[in-house]
Design an enzyme around this catalytic site. Sequence first.
Site, PDB file in Angstrom:
ATOM      1  CG  MET A 155      -2.077   1.131   1.305  1.00  0.00           C
ATOM      2  SD  MET A 155      -2.951   1.173  -0.225  1.00  0.00           S
ATOM      3  CE  MET A 155      -4.468   0.202   0.591  1.00  0.00           C
ATOM      4  N   GLY A 156       1.745   1.380  -1.352  1.00  0.00           N
ATOM      5  CA  GLY A 156       2.343   2.683  -1.449  1.00  0.00           C
ATOM      6  C   GLY A 156       1.616   3.690  -2.226  1.00  0.00           C
ATOM      7  NE  ARG A 157       5.741   6.539  -4.616  1.00  0.00           N
ATOM      8  CZ  ARG A 157       7.231   6.569  -4.258  1.00  0.00           C
ATOM      9  NH1 ARG A 157       7.792   7.754  -3.695  1.00  0.00           N
ATOM     10  NH2 ARG A 157       8.169   5.574  -4.494  1.00  0.00           N
ATOM     11  CB  ILE A 158       1.139   2.434  -7.496  1.00  0.00           C
ATOM     12  CG1 ILE A 158       2.229   3.596  -8.020  1.00  0.00           C
ATOM     13  CG2 ILE A 158       0.204   2.106  -8.764  1.00  0.00           C
ATOM     14  CD1 ILE A 158       3.277   2.457  -9.034  1.00  0.00           C
ATOM     15  NE  ARG A 238      10.720  -3.528 -11.669  1.00  0.00           N
ATOM     16  CZ  ARG A 238       9.896  -2.415 -11.873  1.00  0.00           C
ATOM     17  NH1 ARG A 238       8.740  -2.534 -12.140  1.00  0.00           N
ATOM     18  NH2 ARG A 238      10.628  -1.199 -12.113  1.00  0.00           N
ATOM     19  CD  GLU A 267       9.036  -7.040 -17.580  1.00  0.00           C
ATOM     20  OE1 GLU A 267       9.534  -6.172 -18.056  1.00  0.00           O
ATOM     21  OE2 GLU A 267       8.370  -7.247 -16.872  1.00  0.00           O
ATOM     22  CG  HIS A 286       7.037  -3.321 -17.455  1.00  0.00           C
ATOM     23  ND1 HIS A 286       8.127  -4.113 -16.843  1.00  0.00           N
ATOM     24  CD2 HIS A 286       6.667  -2.374 -16.665  1.00  0.00           C
ATOM     25  CE1 HIS A 286       8.345  -3.291 -15.550  1.00  0.00           C
ATOM     26  NE2 HIS A 286       7.555  -2.224 -15.625  1.00  0.00           N
TER      27      HIS A 286
HETATM   28  P1  NAP Z   1       5.952   2.749  -2.808  1.00  0.00           P
HETATM   29  O1  NAP Z   1       5.308   4.149  -2.673  1.00  0.00           O
HETATM   30  O2  NAP Z   1       7.452   2.645  -2.490  1.00  0.00           O
HETATM   31  O3  NAP Z   1       5.251   1.626  -2.420  1.00  0.00           O
HETATM   32  C1  NAP Z   1       5.694   0.351  -2.183  1.00  0.00           C
HETATM   33  C2  NAP Z   1       4.983  -0.159  -0.824  1.00  0.00           C
HETATM   34  O4  NAP Z   1       5.370  -1.580  -0.726  1.00  0.00           O
HETATM   35  C3  NAP Z   1       5.316   0.693   0.371  1.00  0.00           C
HETATM   36  O5  NAP Z   1       4.228   0.867   1.195  1.00  0.00           O
HETATM   37  C4  NAP Z   1       6.232  -0.264   1.223  1.00  0.00           C
HETATM   38  O6  NAP Z   1       5.940  -0.261   2.431  1.00  0.00           O
HETATM   39  C5  NAP Z   1       5.599  -1.718   0.496  1.00  0.00           C
HETATM   40  N1  NAP Z   1       6.790  -2.699   0.804  1.00  0.00           N
HETATM   41  C6  NAP Z   1       7.954  -2.710   0.766  1.00  0.00           C
HETATM   42  N2  NAP Z   1       8.547  -3.966   0.920  1.00  0.00           N
HETATM   43  C7  NAP Z   1       7.576  -4.449   1.357  1.00  0.00           C
HETATM   44  C8  NAP Z   1       7.602  -5.871   1.735  1.00  0.00           C
HETATM   45  N3  NAP Z   1       8.682  -6.509   2.153  1.00  0.00           N
HETATM   46  N4  NAP Z   1       6.324  -6.426   2.244  1.00  0.00           N
HETATM   47  C9  NAP Z   1       5.301  -5.805   2.321  1.00  0.00           C
HETATM   48  N5  NAP Z   1       5.125  -4.296   2.112  1.00  0.00           N
HETATM   49  C10 NAP Z   1       6.314  -3.771   1.286  1.00  0.00           C
HETATM   50  O7  NAP Z   1       6.265   2.495  -4.447  1.00  0.00           O
HETATM   51  P2  NAP Z   1       5.024   3.001  -5.726  1.00  0.00           P
HETATM   52  O8  NAP Z   1       5.519   3.958  -6.359  1.00  0.00           O
HETATM   53  O9  NAP Z   1       3.955   2.619  -5.228  1.00  0.00           O
HETATM   54  O10 NAP Z   1       5.760   1.640  -6.686  1.00  0.00           O
HETATM   55  C11 NAP Z   1       5.543   0.288  -6.421  1.00  0.00           C
HETATM   56  C12 NAP Z   1       6.257  -0.571  -7.467  1.00  0.00           C
HETATM   57  O11 NAP Z   1       5.313  -0.596  -8.647  1.00  0.00           O
HETATM   58  C13 NAP Z   1       7.605  -0.017  -7.960  1.00  0.00           C
HETATM   59  O12 NAP Z   1       8.607  -0.431  -6.967  1.00  0.00           O
HETATM   60  C14 NAP Z   1       7.565  -0.989  -9.338  1.00  0.00           C
HETATM   61  O13 NAP Z   1       8.332  -1.874  -9.031  1.00  0.00           O
HETATM   62  C15 NAP Z   1       6.273  -1.149  -9.720  1.00  0.00           C
HETATM   63  N6  NAP Z   1       5.849  -0.220 -10.700  1.00  0.00           N
HETATM   64  C16 NAP Z   1       5.566  -0.868 -12.068  1.00  0.00           C
HETATM   65  C17 NAP Z   1       5.065  -0.060 -12.997  1.00  0.00           C
HETATM   66  C18 NAP Z   1       4.680  -0.851 -14.411  1.00  0.00           C
HETATM   67  O14 NAP Z   1       4.852  -0.332 -15.297  1.00  0.00           O
HETATM   68  N7  NAP Z   1       4.250  -1.857 -14.291  1.00  0.00           N
HETATM   69  C19 NAP Z   1       4.987   1.208 -12.946  1.00  0.00           C
HETATM   70  C20 NAP Z   1       5.338   1.857 -11.832  1.00  0.00           C
HETATM   71  C21 NAP Z   1       5.777   1.188 -10.770  1.00  0.00           C
HETATM   72  P3  NAP Z   1       6.566   0.979   3.387  1.00  0.00           P
HETATM   73  O15 NAP Z   1       5.338   1.805   3.530  1.00  0.00           O
HETATM   74  O16 NAP Z   1       6.653   0.298   4.621  1.00  0.00           O
HETATM   75  O17 NAP Z   1       7.604   1.438   2.623  1.00  0.00           O
HETATM   76  C1  GLV Z   2       8.114   0.909 -13.898  1.00  0.00           C
HETATM   77  O1  GLV Z   2       8.153  -0.398 -14.092  1.00  0.00           O
HETATM   78  C2  GLV Z   2       8.608   1.777 -12.971  1.00  0.00           C
HETATM   79  O2  GLV Z   2       9.037   1.164 -11.938  1.00  0.00           O
HETATM   80  O3  GLV Z   2       8.702   2.794 -13.104  1.00  0.00           O
END
Ligand code: NAP
Ligand code: GLV
Length: 320
Positions: A155-158, A238, A267, A286
């Site tokens: 439950m982060g930004r996305i 991922r 990928e 992706h």
């Molecule tokens: P974010 O804000 O850092 O959110 C990640 C969340 O995961 C945080 O709330 C974090 O907890 C939690 N977390 C980290 N390790 C964990 C664990 N071991 N167990 C449980 N929770 C855990 O990141 P975001 O911006 O939402 O992005 C998330 C991910 O989406 C990226 O890292 C990337 O791999 C992926 N993504 C994919 C695409 C795509 O094109 N498909 C695009 C953008 C991002 P805390 O709050 O405690 O830190």
């Molecule tokens: C895409 O997968 C990203 O992490 O921005």
Amino acid sequence: MKPTLYICREMPEEVIVPLRDVYEVDMWHSSSEAVPRDVLLQKVATADALWTVISDQITEEVLDIASHLKIIVNMAVGYNNIDVKAAKERGIMVTNTPDVLTETTADLAFALLMATARDLMGAENALREGRWTSWEPLGFTGVDVFGATLGIVGMGRIGEAVMRRAKGFDMTVLYHNRSRKHETEEMYGCQYVELPDLLAKSDFVLILVPYTAETEGLIGKKELNQMKETAILINVARGGIVDEEDLFHALHTKKIYAAGLDVFETEPVPLDHPLLTLPNVTVLPHIGSASIRTRMAMMKLNVEALQSWAKGEEPSHRVC
Ligand code: NAP
Ligand code: GLV
């Protein structure tokens, strides 16, 4: 003498122009094909700055050669393609592109969830291939999204942005995260649960944790067995977070209903990958952040980080 910048993909010239004032810019000549490893190794040997995308694996091998390198700007929020610990040990800073892609990626995650639930791709293919013969009472049926239970792992930004969308669909939202999000719970009425509980209760399980040593293989046979037989797994984080062999078996044997995947362990995913043989899998290449506006915003963040570093200022969005 200007510092040298190597850009691992062709970027639009209008984006690069301001960097030419402060860097000697060199760039791989293709936007669609990854820079070959031998070229990367050769270029990184003299670069002061490096612009990477997620398929550029910046390992210790690369960093050992990069004796001049001071900054890596990664055009993604995820930075698992970079050995950040090794970069830090060598005094190389790394930046990423958070926030600007949050809503676009959440849109895609929700679109993939809906497309998988209603098998939109299967229905479209049937129409195009002439298999739409009449209106069938139980033809092209899927499962409901409205009113279902969504379990968000990460439950982060996305994750939070997807939850806001889910609330518009009257979904019950459970989440599992490294840390509790009390404010988010209060504001949106989502409920924190441990992972086994989330897996057992959710109609949709959405993976949105970063790919780290702790999350590698987080969803394997045991976890898939804990899910409902009617449940759908969506992975936009991922590929390596979900064990693909275990996922194949769970889908093949109908231990779970379906999966929607924007990401894969390898990928581009090989076309003979077993998961691609299954009718209950919706796949995408992706494209989470792939809107023009968002990709331009991600480029802008990289340009700004490089400009800051060249001026001796602290770049934004440093991960180390
Ligand atoms: P974010 O804000 O850092 O959110 C990640 C969340 O995961 C945080 O709330 C974090 O907890 C939690 N977390 C980290 N390790 C964990 C664990 N071991 N167990 C449980 N929770 C855990 O990141 P975001 O911006 O939402 O992005 C998330 C991910 O989406 C990226 O890292 C990337 O791999 C992926 N993504 C994919 C695409 C795509 O094109 N498909 C695009 C953008 C991002 P805390 O709050 O405690 O830190
Ligand atoms: C895409 O997968 C990203 O992490 O921005």
